[in-house]
Design an enzyme around this catalytic site. Sequence first.
Site, mmCIF file in Angstrom:
data_model
loop_
_atom_site.group_PDB
_atom_site.id
_atom_site.type_symbol
_atom_site.label_atom_id
_atom_site.label_comp_id
_atom_site.label_asym_id
_atom_site.label_seq_id
_atom_site.Cartn_x
_atom_site.Cartn_y
_atom_site.Cartn_z
ATOM 1 N N SER A 133 0.854 -1.156 0.008
ATOM 2 C CA SER A 133 -0.173 -0.009 0.062
ATOM 3 C C SER A 133 0.774 1.227 0.075
ATOM 4 C CB SER A 133 -0.897 -0.062 1.192
ATOM 5 O OG SER A 133 -0.134 -0.189 2.283
ATOM 6 N N GLU A 134 1.839 1.095 0.623
ATOM 7 C CA GLU A 134 2.844 2.407 0.931
ATOM 8 C C GLU A 134 3.449 2.484 -0.747
ATOM 9 O OE1 GLU A 134 3.504 4.568 2.929
ATOM 10 O OE2 GLU A 134 5.203 5.622 2.260
ATOM 11 N N TYR A 135 4.009 1.345 -1.219
ATOM 12 C CA TYR A 135 4.468 1.535 -2.434
ATOM 13 C C TYR A 135 3.505 2.261 -3.573
ATOM 14 C CZ TYR A 135 6.773 0.160 -6.829
ATOM 15 O OH TYR A 135 7.549 0.439 -8.262
ATOM 16 N N LEU A 164 24.358 -22.864 -26.291
ATOM 17 C CA LEU A 164 24.970 -23.540 -25.456
ATOM 18 C C LEU A 164 24.974 -24.812 -26.149
ATOM 19 C CD1 LEU A 164 24.082 -22.740 -22.049
ATOM 20 C CD2 LEU A 164 26.027 -22.022 -23.161
ATOM 21 N N LYS A 215 19.313 -23.953 -15.637
ATOM 22 C CA LYS A 215 18.949 -23.434 -16.813
ATOM 23 C C LYS A 215 17.589 -23.077 -16.935
ATOM 24 C CE LYS A 215 19.845 -24.250 -21.569
ATOM 25 N NZ LYS A 215 18.329 -23.713 -22.056
ATOM 26 N N GLU A 228 17.778 -14.361 -18.514
ATOM 27 C CA GLU A 228 16.720 -15.342 -18.977
ATOM 28 C C GLU A 228 15.399 -14.603 -18.324
ATOM 29 O OE1 GLU A 228 17.739 -17.636 -21.029
ATOM 30 O OE2 GLU A 228 16.210 -18.831 -21.316
ATOM 31 N N LYS A 274 29.884 -24.256 -16.653
ATOM 32 C CA LYS A 274 30.954 -23.269 -17.070
ATOM 33 C C LYS A 274 32.119 -23.564 -16.572
ATOM 34 C CE LYS A 274 27.628 -19.710 -18.321
ATOM 35 N NZ LYS A 274 27.112 -18.407 -18.277
ATOM 36 N N LYS A 305 20.900 -31.199 -20.538
ATOM 37 C CA LYS A 305 19.380 -31.064 -20.831
ATOM 38 C C LYS A 305 18.701 -32.160 -19.957
ATOM 39 C CE LYS A 305 17.931 -28.816 -23.695
ATOM 40 N NZ LYS A 305 17.233 -27.365 -23.688
HETATM 41 C C1 LIG Z 1 26.788 -18.257 -22.077
HETATM 42 C C2 LIG Z 1 25.427 -18.477 -21.685
HETATM 43 C C3 LIG Z 1 24.356 -19.018 -22.688
HETATM 44 C C4 LIG Z 1 23.110 -19.297 -22.097
HETATM 45 C C5 LIG Z 1 22.576 -19.271 -20.924
HETATM 46 C C6 LIG Z 1 21.416 -19.788 -20.610
HETATM 47 C C7 LIG Z 1 21.136 -19.998 -19.013
HETATM 48 C C8 LIG Z 1 19.994 -19.883 -18.723
HETATM 49 N N1 LIG Z 1 18.978 -20.388 -19.627
HETATM 50 O O1 LIG Z 1 19.703 -20.001 -17.618
HETATM 51 C C9 LIG Z 1 22.092 -19.508 -18.193
HETATM 52 C C10 LIG Z 1 23.519 -19.192 -18.511
HETATM 53 O O2 LIG Z 1 24.481 -19.044 -17.823
HETATM 54 C C11 LIG Z 1 23.768 -19.107 -19.698
HETATM 55 N N2 LIG Z 1 25.164 -18.748 -20.187
#
Ligand SMILES: Cc1ccc2cc(C(N)=O)cc(O)c2n1
Length: 313
Positions: A30-32, A79, A109, A164, A280, A304
């Site tokens: 409400s304040e926001y 990727l 991901k 994302e 990574k 995946k």
């Molecule tokens: C370099 C790269 C490319 C796509 C990516 C996609 C996601 C993701 N979909 O969460 C996370 C990452 O660190 C990513 N990193």
Amino acid sequence: MQQRVDELHRLLHQYNYEYHVLDSPSVPDSEYDKLLHELIAIEEEYPDLKTSDSPTVRVGGTPLSAFEKVRHDTPMLSLGNAFNEADLRAFDKRVVEGVGQVDYMVELKIDGLAVSLKYEDGRLVQGLTRGDGTTGENITENIKTIYAVPLVIKEPLTFEVRGEAYMPRRSFINLNKEKEKNGEPLAANPRNAAAGSLRQLDSKLAAKRKLDIFLYSVNDLRELDVPSQSAALDKLDEIGFKTNHERRRCQNMDEVLDYIKYWTEERNNLSYDIDGIVIKVNDLSKQEELGFTARTPRWAIAYKFPAEEVITK
Ligand SMILES: Cc1ccc2cc(C(N)=O)cc(O)c2n1
């Protein structure tokens, strides 16, 4: 009056950050809302006091006739994929042959839409879709309606952040309830619903879709002056971005496999959909040493999950 506008900007950006990034609001909604409506009223009475980073842009502006196409400064690469342990061991072997033992930064991901955010002197100036990786669509007005996207960050940096955009499962269920009530065709899944929302030419409609975002990389990491992916993510947290905190540093591929095993079971308890795990090489100089193939980084891979019907609660 300018003083009051500056004060309202400061308060609303802070409250928005606490609520949508830290998930720990210090004032009630409400304040926001009260402060936001005071600012909307002032901007209506004194239009020249309205700026492009005003918190009032969150509700959306005038509809566009089309999205402008914009070339990415550097391509948004996809990727490479891994589907099983053998693929992951082969990836690890290539990395170790290339640059020796490494530790990995491992992230969920997010199953959403890759976007690129450009900041100049710490202010959001542009948001692009990934598009075909080379050219994206200018969806800046829609990006500004995602409350977790900071309009102003804590350091006057000029750089590009990538992440994302996604629709939380709760928003997806509510959206389909709404569609059912209006006799409209239902959205198939949160990812498609997020894509549809970001591609709305009318940002007022995008604003209603309650999208969220996790940022995961800075395009030119030298800008942040950090040595690793994990340090880059911590820096993004520090300057006001929302990153996914389920990430983990792994000393070797065995630990990565443990992490994947855990999330294979746990992922349906998340409030958003994930379609895999991103692995990574953590050290940035080793990433540079490994470089890219024509289409994908050699220093990263996406595991995946087996395609199964994810139960969207
Ligand atoms: C370099 C790269 C490319 C796509 C990516 C996609 C996601 C993701 N979909 O969460 C996370 C990452 O660190 C990513 N990193």
